[in-house]
Design a protein around this motif. Structure first.
Motif, PDB file in Angstrom:
ATOM      1  N   GLU A  95       0.838  -1.219   0.000  1.00 51.46           N
ATOM      2  CA  GLU A  95       0.000   0.000   0.000  1.00 51.46           C
ATOM      3  C   GLU A  95       0.862   1.254   0.000  1.00 51.46           C
ATOM      4  OE1 GLU A  95      -3.368   0.435  -0.229  1.00 51.46           O
ATOM      5  OE2 GLU A  95      -3.526  -1.718  -0.596  1.00 51.46           O
ATOM      6  N   GLU A  96       1.827   1.300   0.889  1.00 54.44           N
ATOM      7  CA  GLU A  96       2.701   2.474   1.032  1.00 54.44           C
ATOM      8  C   GLU A  96       3.540   2.693  -0.225  1.00 54.44           C
ATOM      9  OE1 GLU A  96       6.682   3.575   3.613  1.00 54.44           O
ATOM     10  OE2 GLU A  96       5.220   2.189   4.485  1.00 54.44           O
ATOM     11  N   ALA A  99       1.477   3.669  -3.361  1.00 53.98           N
ATOM     12  CA  ALA A  99       1.076   5.081  -3.360  1.00 53.98           C
ATOM     13  C   ALA A  99       2.207   5.972  -3.872  1.00 53.98           C
ATOM     14  CB  ALA A  99       0.646   5.507  -1.961  1.00 53.98           C
TER      15      ALA A  99
END
Length: 167
Positions: A95-96, A99
């Motif tokens: 996720e990090e 992004a």
């Protein structure tokens, strides 16, 4: 007991009419890049260009059109180096890291895919550019920004016709 339905804001009661369907069919394959892009459509429908735009806006408001935007034929304008960058990202960081990758203006797509025994890559980004060197540079910048150094660049050799949903 009240039968007042004014608090019910459901779009379930809104239906598209035959006129809307004709409008969508006339726009689904694109509109010309001209000063008056809706002129031919308005002529065919017998309404003004302003009314065409108003109807399209209403179709968006009611959820029949999710988005109305430009799609550039990148190959037609010379952008022929297209690299699918595949990244081996620790699962807990997807996720990090995703992004950060998606934040690069050169990245047009960024998505997670399952790993396989002979394919460790789980995050994919698409980069379009004029040269392979440009794609390699972007990938190295993404690697620097994310700390992910295990990646592969797969280049497109041909493009199949892309089409959206048709009525």
């Amino acid at each position: 007991m009240s039968n007042d339905n004014s608090s019910n804001n459901s779009c379930d009661d809104i239906v598209m009419d035959e006129f809307d369907t004709r409008l969508l069919k006339l726009t689904q394959d694109g509109i010309p890049f001209t000063h008056s892009p809706f002129a031919k459509i308005s002529e065919e429908l017998g309404i003004t260009e302003e009314e065409v735009v108003q109807r399209i806006e209403k179709l968006q408001e009611n959820g029949f059109i999710r988005r109305f935007g430009a799609s550039i034929g990148h190959r037609a304008i010379g952008i022929t180096a297209n690299a699918m960058c595949t990244w081996n990202v620790p699962d807990e960081l997807v996720e990090e890291v995703g992004a950060v990758m998606a934040g690069f203006t050169e990245v047009t797509h960024c998505y997670e895919r399952p790993r396989y025994p002979d394919w460790p890559y789980n995050l994919f980004t698409m980069v379009h550019s004029y040269t392979k060197e440009d794609c390699e540079y972007v990938a190295s910048e993404i690697s620097r920004a994310t700390g992910i150094s295990d990646y592969q660049l797969l280049y497109s050799v041909r493009e199949f016709k892309k089409t959206g949903v048709r009525l």
